[in-house]
Design an enzyme around this catalytic site. Structure first.
Site, PDB file in Angstrom:
ATOM      1  N   CYS A   7      11.566   5.370   6.145  1.00  0.00           N
ATOM      2  CA  CYS A   7      11.216   4.872   4.913  1.00  0.00           C
ATOM      3  C   CYS A   7      11.761   5.654   3.606  1.00  0.00           C
ATOM      4  CB  CYS A   7       9.564   5.090   4.747  1.00  0.00           C
ATOM      5  SG  CYS A   7       8.852   4.310   3.288  1.00  0.00           S
ATOM      6  N   CYS A  13       4.426  -1.269   3.617  1.00  0.00           N
ATOM      7  CA  CYS A  13       5.448  -0.947   2.873  1.00  0.00           C
ATOM      8  C   CYS A  13       6.027  -2.138   2.311  1.00  0.00           C
ATOM      9  CB  CYS A  13       6.679  -0.083   3.608  1.00  0.00           C
ATOM     10  SG  CYS A  13       7.699   0.708   2.323  1.00  0.00           S
ATOM     11  N   ARG A  44      12.801  -4.863   5.211  1.00  0.00           N
ATOM     12  CA  ARG A  44      13.025  -4.887   6.477  1.00  0.00           C
ATOM     13  C   ARG A  44      11.714  -4.894   7.441  1.00  0.00           C
ATOM     14  NH1 ARG A  44      16.610   0.263   6.489  1.00  0.00           N
ATOM     15  NH2 ARG A  44      15.017   0.952   5.055  1.00  0.00           N
ATOM     16  N   ASP A  89       9.386  -2.292   1.739  1.00  0.00           N
ATOM     17  CA  ASP A  89      10.694  -2.702   2.207  1.00  0.00           C
ATOM     18  C   ASP A  89      10.955  -4.012   2.930  1.00  0.00           C
ATOM     19  OD1 ASP A  89      12.678  -1.999   4.229  1.00  0.00           O
ATOM     20  OD2 ASP A  89      12.741   0.126   4.051  1.00  0.00           O
ATOM     21  N   HIS A 128       6.582   2.615   8.373  1.00  0.00           N
ATOM     22  CA  HIS A 128       7.760   2.723   9.208  1.00  0.00           C
ATOM     23  C   HIS A 128       8.892   3.642   9.118  1.00  0.00           C
ATOM     24  CE1 HIS A 128      10.645   1.847   5.916  1.00  0.00           C
ATOM     25  NE2 HIS A 128       9.656   1.543   5.331  1.00  0.00           N
TER      26      HIS A 128
HETATM   27 ZN   LIG Z   1       9.165   2.020   3.267  1.00  0.00          ZN
END
Ligand SMILES: [Zn+2]
Length: 229
Positions: free
Chosen positions: A107, A48, A52, A50, A104
């Site tokens: 999400c 992803c 993080r 993302d 994750h």
């Molecule tokens: Zn995500």
């Protein structure tokens, strides 16, 4: 008043980079000149976007050791030339041995898909995750609401890993006897740990049985209290 762009906020990044390059080179002299000649990653990470979930950091790998593709909600779609090109380059030219699909917890893309939240253009992309939701909707409805997003996050990993197995890239590699294993992993934002979802497929023969087992395992982990299974 000035009309020139203010790069002040980005100066930290450039300073960080200078320090990182110097530290890396002093720790391992010749590091960058060696990488110049070739990259030989063993792994392709499809994760992803993302912020993080930074791929190299999570598995403590250096530049040159991990080939990476990231998008919203780690989706592998058969018509996505971007992802397919990354897979093809990694498989045919770099000869990676493992393709790891990494989702994750919590999400944002999966959350939007689950609750039909409109975010804009990305809705059209997240639609692929809604396909996953719809396929598993009857079961998802039985999962306690607080855990439903993560349940769909895990199912999304398993489904996208299956999609990866079904691409011409992976099918062709297997057909010519190339060693290539597709995996599905799940990253916990709350503890920083990666979990193997056991969607581990090394050839077309075990693809569907492994998928069934991986989905059953997700069901087991998220079973509502009192459920027999
Ligand atoms: Zn995500």
């Amino acid at each position: 008043m000035t009309t020139t762009p203010d790069n002040h906020e980005l100066q930290d990044l450039l300073d960080n980079n200078k320090r990182w390059a110097a530290e890396t080179e002093s720790r391992e002299p010749g590091f960058f000149s060696r990488l110049l000649k070739q990259q030989t990653p063993q792994y392709l990470w499809i994760g992803c976007a993302d912020s993080r979930v930074p791929a190299n950091e999570l598995v403590d790998l250096l530049p040159g050791e991990l080939f990476v593709h990231r998008n919203v909600a780690n989706v592998v779609v058969h018509s996505d030339l971007n992802c397919l090109s990354v897979m093809q380059f990694a498989t045919d030219l770099l000869k990676v041995k493992h393709i790891i699909i990494v989702g994750h917890s919590g999400c944002g893309g999966v959350t939007a898909a689950l609750a039909d939240i409109r975010v804009g253009l990305a809705d059209n992309w997240i639609r692929h995750v809604q396909d996953v939701r719809n396929r598993h909707r009857a079961w998802l409805d039985t999962v306690p609401e607080a855990r439903r997003v993560d349940a769909l996050c895990e199912l999304n990993v398993v489904e996208q890993a299956l999609n990866a197995c079904q691409t011409t890239v992976v099918q062709d590699a297997w057909a010519r006897g190339q060693e290539l294993v597709v995996h599905g992993w799940f990253y916990g934002l709350s503890n920083g740990l990666l979990q193997d979802l056991k969607m581990t497929v090394s050839g077309p023969a075990d693809m569907n049985t492994t998928y069934d087992r991986a989905v059953a395992a997700v069901h087991g982990r998220y079973a509502a209290p009192g459920d027999a299974a």
